[in-house]
Design an enzyme around this catalytic site. Structure first.
Site, PDB file in Angstrom:
ATOM      1  N   TYR A  54       0.826  -1.207   0.000  1.00 51.39           N
ATOM      2  CA  TYR A  54       0.000   0.000   0.000  1.00 51.39           C
ATOM      3  C   TYR A  54       0.856   1.250   0.000  1.00 51.39           C
ATOM      4  O   TYR A  54       1.768   1.411   0.830  1.00 51.39           O
ATOM      5  CB  TYR A  54      -0.936   0.018   1.219  1.00 51.39           C
ATOM      6  CG  TYR A  54      -1.728   1.308   1.340  1.00 51.39           C
ATOM      7  CD1 TYR A  54      -2.774   1.573   0.459  1.00 51.39           C
ATOM      8  CD2 TYR A  54      -1.407   2.259   2.304  1.00 51.39           C
ATOM      9  CE1 TYR A  54      -3.491   2.763   0.552  1.00 51.39           C
ATOM     10  CE2 TYR A  54      -2.119   3.441   2.399  1.00 51.39           C
ATOM     11  CZ  TYR A  54      -3.164   3.693   1.516  1.00 51.39           C
ATOM     12  OH  TYR A  54      -3.856   4.866   1.593  1.00 51.39           O
ATOM     13  N   HIS A  84      -2.795  16.143  -2.233  1.00 48.14           N
ATOM     14  CA  HIS A  84      -3.319  16.326  -0.877  1.00 48.14           C
ATOM     15  C   HIS A  84      -3.185  17.755  -0.379  1.00 48.14           C
ATOM     16  O   HIS A  84      -3.648  18.075   0.725  1.00 48.14           O
ATOM     17  CB  HIS A  84      -2.633  15.358   0.089  1.00 48.14           C
ATOM     18  CG  HIS A  84      -3.135  13.947  -0.014  1.00 48.14           C
ATOM     19  ND1 HIS A  84      -2.932  13.165  -1.126  1.00 48.14           N
ATOM     20  CD2 HIS A  84      -3.865  13.182   0.845  1.00 48.14           C
ATOM     21  CE1 HIS A  84      -3.488  11.992  -0.941  1.00 48.14           C
ATOM     22  NE2 HIS A  84      -4.070  11.969   0.244  1.00 48.14           N
ATOM     23  N   ASN A 196       0.855  10.924   6.625  1.00 45.60           N
ATOM     24  CA  ASN A 196      -0.010  10.077   7.441  1.00 45.60           C
ATOM     25  C   ASN A 196       0.330  10.269   8.915  1.00 45.60           C
ATOM     26  O   ASN A 196       1.290   9.683   9.422  1.00 45.60           O
ATOM     27  CB  ASN A 196       0.181   8.605   7.056  1.00 45.60           C
ATOM     28  CG  ASN A 196      -1.004   8.057   6.298  1.00 45.60           C
ATOM     29  OD1 ASN A 196      -2.142   8.391   6.608  1.00 45.60           O
ATOM     30  ND2 ASN A 196      -0.738   7.232   5.306  1.00 45.60           N
ATOM     31  N   TYR A 280     -21.459  29.375  45.239  1.00 48.97           N
ATOM     32  CA  TYR A 280     -20.723  28.261  44.637  1.00 48.97           C
ATOM     33  C   TYR A 280     -19.477  28.724  43.879  1.00 48.97           C
ATOM     34  O   TYR A 280     -18.450  28.058  43.891  1.00 48.97           O
ATOM     35  CB  TYR A 280     -21.614  27.502  43.654  1.00 48.97           C
ATOM     36  CG  TYR A 280     -22.633  26.584  44.272  1.00 48.97           C
ATOM     37  CD1 TYR A 280     -22.805  26.488  45.649  1.00 48.97           C
ATOM     38  CD2 TYR A 280     -23.435  25.799  43.455  1.00 48.97           C
ATOM     39  CE1 TYR A 280     -23.745  25.643  46.194  1.00 48.97           C
ATOM     40  CE2 TYR A 280     -24.381  24.944  43.992  1.00 48.97           C
ATOM     41  CZ  TYR A 280     -24.542  24.874  45.366  1.00 48.97           C
ATOM     42  OH  TYR A 280     -25.480  24.032  45.893  1.00 48.97           O
ATOM     43  N   ARG A 283     -17.108  29.207  46.850  1.00 48.97           N
ATOM     44  CA  ARG A 283     -16.946  28.068  47.764  1.00 48.97           C
ATOM     45  C   ARG A 283     -16.506  26.797  47.023  1.00 48.97           C
ATOM     46  O   ARG A 283     -15.749  25.979  47.557  1.00 48.97           O
ATOM     47  CB  ARG A 283     -18.282  27.824  48.479  1.00 48.97           C
ATOM     48  CG  ARG A 283     -18.226  26.713  49.473  1.00 48.97           C
ATOM     49  CD  ARG A 283     -19.504  26.512  50.284  1.00 48.97           C
ATOM     50  NE  ARG A 283     -20.680  27.164  49.807  1.00 48.97           N
ATOM     51  CZ  ARG A 283     -21.873  26.561  49.655  1.00 48.97           C
ATOM     52  NH1 ARG A 283     -21.991  25.277  49.916  1.00 48.97           N
ATOM     53  NH2 ARG A 283     -22.924  27.236  49.260  1.00 48.97           N
ATOM     54  N   PHE A 327      -2.831   6.205  12.334  1.00 46.44           N
ATOM     55  CA  PHE A 327      -3.003   7.615  11.968  1.00 46.44           C
ATOM     56  C   PHE A 327      -4.304   8.205  12.496  1.00 46.44           C
ATOM     57  O   PHE A 327      -4.528   9.411  12.418  1.00 46.44           O
ATOM     58  CB  PHE A 327      -3.011   7.769  10.441  1.00 46.44           C
ATOM     59  CG  PHE A 327      -3.960   6.797   9.772  1.00 46.44           C
ATOM     60  CD1 PHE A 327      -5.327   6.938   9.889  1.00 46.44           C
ATOM     61  CD2 PHE A 327      -3.470   5.732   9.047  1.00 46.44           C
ATOM     62  CE1 PHE A 327      -6.213   6.040   9.306  1.00 46.44           C
ATOM     63  CE2 PHE A 327      -4.355   4.828   8.438  1.00 46.44           C
ATOM     64  CZ  PHE A 327      -5.724   4.983   8.564  1.00 46.44           C
ATOM     65  N   GLU A 413     -12.586   5.532   3.877  1.00 42.18           N
ATOM     66  CA  GLU A 413     -12.310   6.164   5.165  1.00 42.18           C
ATOM     67  C   GLU A 413     -13.655   6.605   5.755  1.00 42.18           C
ATOM     68  O   GLU A 413     -14.049   7.765   5.686  1.00 42.18           O
ATOM     69  CB  GLU A 413     -11.345   7.333   4.967  1.00 42.18           C
ATOM     70  CG  GLU A 413     -10.009   6.840   4.416  1.00 42.18           C
ATOM     71  CD  GLU A 413      -9.142   7.921   3.798  1.00 42.18           C
ATOM     72  OE1 GLU A 413      -9.542   9.112   3.844  1.00 42.18           O
ATOM     73  OE2 GLU A 413      -8.080   7.580   3.261  1.00 42.18           O
TER      74      GLU A 413
END
Length: 498
Positions: A54, A84, A196, A280, A283, A327, A413
């Site tokens: 791959y 990309h 990746n 609150y 405290r 990844f 994906e």
């Protein structure tokens, strides 16, 4: 700063220090060369064979079944980077990109990616010589890692894309030439190994975690100022109460509040008052601040692991290449979302204390809105409004991104982390929280001024002295934005950590 990368010992502090430096001296450890050369030899051998590997001799994503001829393997890697580079939006800050590059080089130094040491060396050269790729902030879904941001970084390594160098933005080739760095020709697998990973979201996470640690320490200090100004009681911080519910963060915040308030003249002036307990927001500060502390600690543990983790795909082990999913950004995405939720609570409790300081129905006989001449002057009325607006925005930003997967890459994906969205949201939550805390600092210091000649504790008076160096006492109405901005910077620099 000098640092050797071995893939196993990088710390959050290291990453933040290198990120904020103008230049550095980052090198690979001798062990890293051995690890990387061994895995590279296997990649070279398998890339020349017939078996499909791959992203080495196949396409990527849904195109993983397409076999690439041996003569096109280098071209494949260039195409992976170029295709990309699809990011959009404002560029990431310089320090984020520097942290991203450092962390990626460290991951590659582990030796599980099967790339030449030369690739990691060139990333280090960018860091060392102050070349910062222009990386858009949007475009990552957090699996297969931060593909688009890392691709924009890798483009500059190839002598393409854009980079900032010596104060100017220029083509990547020009930045490399001026810095004396040779463009990189990618060999088999090296393109996919550059992109990746989770390093963009992790870079933001480390830097914002560092800022969050400063904020939570400062919150204890500012809360102590507010409590004393409102003539509250520190009895709720008694060690016995918190030992009965021993969350680590709660114990720490309670101990800090006790120390900060010790020796206050203001406290002694109302020691016999009839009020039984405070609201609150005063405290329960150890319980709320402490929960934020514990969230920060949990995130730090996850980020520390991720800094020295192999997030590439595929990975090289013991003579074979395995395809997996390291990844995937889910571990980081959860923590980034948790941090946003925790800091939203921190900003919220701070704003409630601001309201108690300025609201004439709640502020224990202090002037309405802490004005010197109420009516003619509005005092800090609008400062509380600004704090409320910041908290409102944080509540929207605190909605988790990690629950919002959208399928990508032709359904290959099909479940992604959206961790980069979590990271970018967190950046704004941190800024908003610090600004809200600056407003509480402004109001608490003003309220203490109004109680003169009584003084608070020595620790608080020291902090008030630092505040007054950048924000003089109020004398009538004035634009408060300058004070808020100055106090924001003071807090960010750690001057109010106590």
């Amino acid at each position: 700063m000098t640092l050797q990368l071995d893939g196993r010992s990088l710390t959050i502090s290291d990453a933040c220090s290198i990120a904020r430096a103008l230049t550095a001296d980052v090198t690979l450890a001798p062990a890293a060369y051995q690890q990387m050369n061994a895995s590279r030899a296997l990649v070279d051998r398998l890339a020349a064979g017939d078996a499909p590997i791959y992203a080495v001799n196949t396409g990527v994503g849904l195109l993983a079944d397409v076999r690439i001829p041996s003569g096109d393997l280098e071209r494949l890697q260039r195409n992976v980077i170029r295709s990309h580079c699809a990011g959009v939006g404002e560029p990431l800050a310089r320090e984020v990109v520097r942290a991203m590059m450092l962390i990626r080089a460290n991951v590659l130094a582990m030796g599980f990616s099967g790339i030449r040491p030369l690739v990691a060396e060139r990333i280090c050269a960018l860091v060392n010589r102050g070349v910062t790729p222009v990386v858009p902030s949007q475009g990552s879904v957090g699996a297969s890692g931060d593909l688009a941001p890392l691709a924009h970084m890798a483009m500059v390594l190839m002598g393409e894309g854009e980079a900032d160098f010596e104060g100017s933005t220029m083509p990547g080739a020009d930045a490399l030439r001026r810095a004396g760095i040779e463009p990189l020709t990618l060999a088999a697998k090296e393109g996919i190994s550059l992109i990746n990973g989770t390093q963009a979201m992790l870079a933001i996470g480390c830097l914002e975690l560092d800022a969050a640690q400063v904020l939570i320490d400062s919150a204890d200090v500012v809360c102590a100022m507010t409590l004393d100004a409102l003539r509250g009681t520190p009895r709720a911080f008694d060690e016995r109460i918190h030992a009965a519910r021993p969350h680590p963060g709660q114990l720490e915040s309670a101990a800090r509040l006790r120390r900060l308030l010790e020796g206050s003249e203001i406290r002694q002036s109302h020691i016999g008052c009839r009020r039984v307990q405070d609201a609150y927001s005063l405290r329960c500060a150890p319980q709320v601040h402490g929960a934020v502390r514990d969230t920060v600690s949990a995130a730090a543990a996850v980020f520390a692991i991720e800094l020295n983790s192999a997030t590439d795909n595929p990975l090289v082990f013991d003579g074979e290449i395995l395809s997996g999913g390291n990844f995937h950004g889910e571990p980081l995405a959860f923590q980034l979302d948790f941090l946003a939720v925790a800091l939203t609570a921190l900003s919220g409790i701070s704003e409630r204390r601001v309201d108690r300081l300025v609201n004439p129905a709640l502020n224990e006989q202090l002037p309405p809105f802490l004005a010197g001449n109420p009516g003619l002057e509005s005092g800090l009325m609008m400062a509380q409004v600004t704090a409320a607006s910041l908290v409102a925005e944080n509540r929207v930003l605190a909605y988790p991104a990690s629950t919002g997967s959208i399928t990508t890459s032709g359904n290959k994906e099909d479940f992604v982390s959206m961790g980069m969205t979590s990271a970018v949201k967190l950046q704004r939550v941190v800024r908003n929280t610090r600004a809200a805390m600056a407003i509480e600092t402004l109001a608490a210091a003003r309220a203490l001024d109004l109680l003169a000649p009584l003084k608070s504790s020595p620790a608080i008076e020291e902090m008030r002295g630092r505040i007054r160096q950048v924000s003089p006492p109020l004398e009538g109405d004035r634009p408060n934005y300058r004070d808020i901005a100055a106090l924001d910077v003071l807090i960010a620099g750690g001057a109010l950590r106590g």
